[in-house]
Design an enzyme around this catalytic site. Structure first.
Site, PDB file in Angstrom:
ATOM      1  N   HIS A 224      -0.201 -35.947  -9.328  1.00 11.15           N
ATOM      2  CA  HIS A 224      -0.597 -34.776  -8.568  1.00 11.15           C
ATOM      3  C   HIS A 224      -0.398 -33.522  -9.411  1.00 11.15           C
ATOM      4  CE1 HIS A 224       3.640 -33.891  -7.965  1.00 11.15           C
ATOM      5  NE2 HIS A 224       3.813 -35.123  -7.531  1.00 11.15           N
TER       6      HIS A 224
HETATM    7  P1  TYD Z   1       5.873 -36.811  -4.324  1.00  6.68           P
HETATM    8  O1  TYD Z   1       5.972 -35.398  -4.712  1.00  6.68           O
HETATM    9  O2  TYD Z   1       4.484 -37.384  -4.144  1.00  6.68           O
HETATM   10  O3  TYD Z   1       6.674 -37.745  -5.343  1.00  6.68           O
HETATM   11  P2  TYD Z   1       6.487 -37.950  -6.923  1.00  6.68           P
HETATM   12  O4  TYD Z   1       5.582 -36.895  -7.420  1.00  6.68           O
HETATM   13  O5  TYD Z   1       7.855 -37.852  -7.474  1.00  6.68           O
HETATM   14  O6  TYD Z   1       5.940 -39.319  -7.151  1.00  6.68           O
HETATM   15  O7  TYD Z   1       6.707 -37.023  -2.989  1.00  6.68           O
HETATM   16  C1  TYD Z   1       6.925 -38.309  -2.416  1.00  6.68           C
HETATM   17  C2  TYD Z   1       7.228 -38.136  -0.934  1.00  6.68           C
HETATM   18  O8  TYD Z   1       8.428 -37.395  -0.757  1.00  6.68           O
HETATM   19  C3  TYD Z   1       6.132 -37.386  -0.179  1.00  6.68           C
HETATM   20  O9  TYD Z   1       5.982 -38.010   1.088  1.00  6.68           O
HETATM   21  C4  TYD Z   1       6.685 -36.007   0.008  1.00  6.68           C
HETATM   22  C5  TYD Z   1       8.185 -36.218   0.023  1.00  6.68           C
HETATM   23  N1  TYD Z   1       8.935 -35.094  -0.550  1.00  6.68           N
HETATM   24  C6  TYD Z   1       9.658 -34.254   0.261  1.00  6.68           C
HETATM   25  O10 TYD Z   1       9.693 -34.422   1.505  1.00  6.68           O
HETATM   26  N2  TYD Z   1      10.358 -33.219  -0.295  1.00  6.68           N
HETATM   27  C7  TYD Z   1      10.344 -32.999  -1.630  1.00  6.68           C
HETATM   28  O11 TYD Z   1      11.002 -32.047  -2.121  1.00  6.68           O
HETATM   29  C8  TYD Z   1       9.569 -33.865  -2.487  1.00  6.68           C
HETATM   30  C9  TYD Z   1       9.503 -33.662  -3.964  1.00  6.68           C
HETATM   31  C10 TYD Z   1       8.885 -34.903  -1.894  1.00  6.68           C
END
Ligand code: TYD
Length: 136
Positions: free
Chosen positions: A52
């Site tokens: 992302h």
């Molecule tokens: P995501 O940012 O997609 O994870 P990564 O980029 O590390 O693979 O987030 C994964 C899940 O966690 C998504 O459902 C959103 C949630 N999340 C939060 O609730 N708070 C946060 O600060 C972060 C980073 C993610």
């Protein structure tokens, strides 16, 4: 925004026979006020994270333990770096697509972020991101 604007930040390292210590001060060692800290851990072998970009969020990533790779993409060019030092961060500005992989066993990816979590700030579709990134 360009992948060239993703840069290494070297943090203080206090060496000690009892173990080393590194500290990070907001707006001194990193270029923003920290609003949120999160960390990735227990990453299984072969797993990938990220996938992302953020519309406004700035982040600093640190391999607090172990190592992992980050692929950075600005919609035109991409670049792959390895994070493997607890005293060095990778600054990632807004509008950079990132993918994290090649996590070593027991690695920890510590992230300091400039804003609270909001899903509205994410591009989760690469083509949508690239279209916006390439718009003058
Ligand atoms: P995501 O940012 O997609 O994870 P990564 O980029 O590390 O693979 O987030 C994964 C899940 O966690 C998504 O459902 C959103 C949630 N999340 C939060 O609730 N708070 C946060 O600060 C972060 C980073 C993610």
């Amino acid at each position: 925004m360009s992948v060239e604007q993703c840069r290494w930040l070297d943090f203080p390292r206090i060496e000690d026979q009892r173990g080393n210590l590194t500290f990070v001060e907001a707006e001194r060692h990193i270029p923003f006020a920290i609003r949120r800290v999160y960390y990735l851990y227990d990453v299984p072998p072969g797993a990938a994270r990220g996938g992302h970009a953020h519309k406004q969020l700035e982040q600093v990533l640190i391999a607090a333990s172990g190592s992992f790779d980050v692929m950075l993409d600005d919609g035109y060019a991409n670049r792959r770096v390895t994070l493997d030092r607890a005293d060095r961060g990778l600054y990632v500005p807004r509008m950079i697509w990132r993918e994290l992989d090649r996590f070593s066993a027991n690695s920890i990816c510590l992230v300091m972020a400039s804003a609270y979590y909001t899903e509205d700030d994410y591009f989760r579709d690469y083509e949508e991101f690239a279209g916006q990134a390439r718009t003058p």
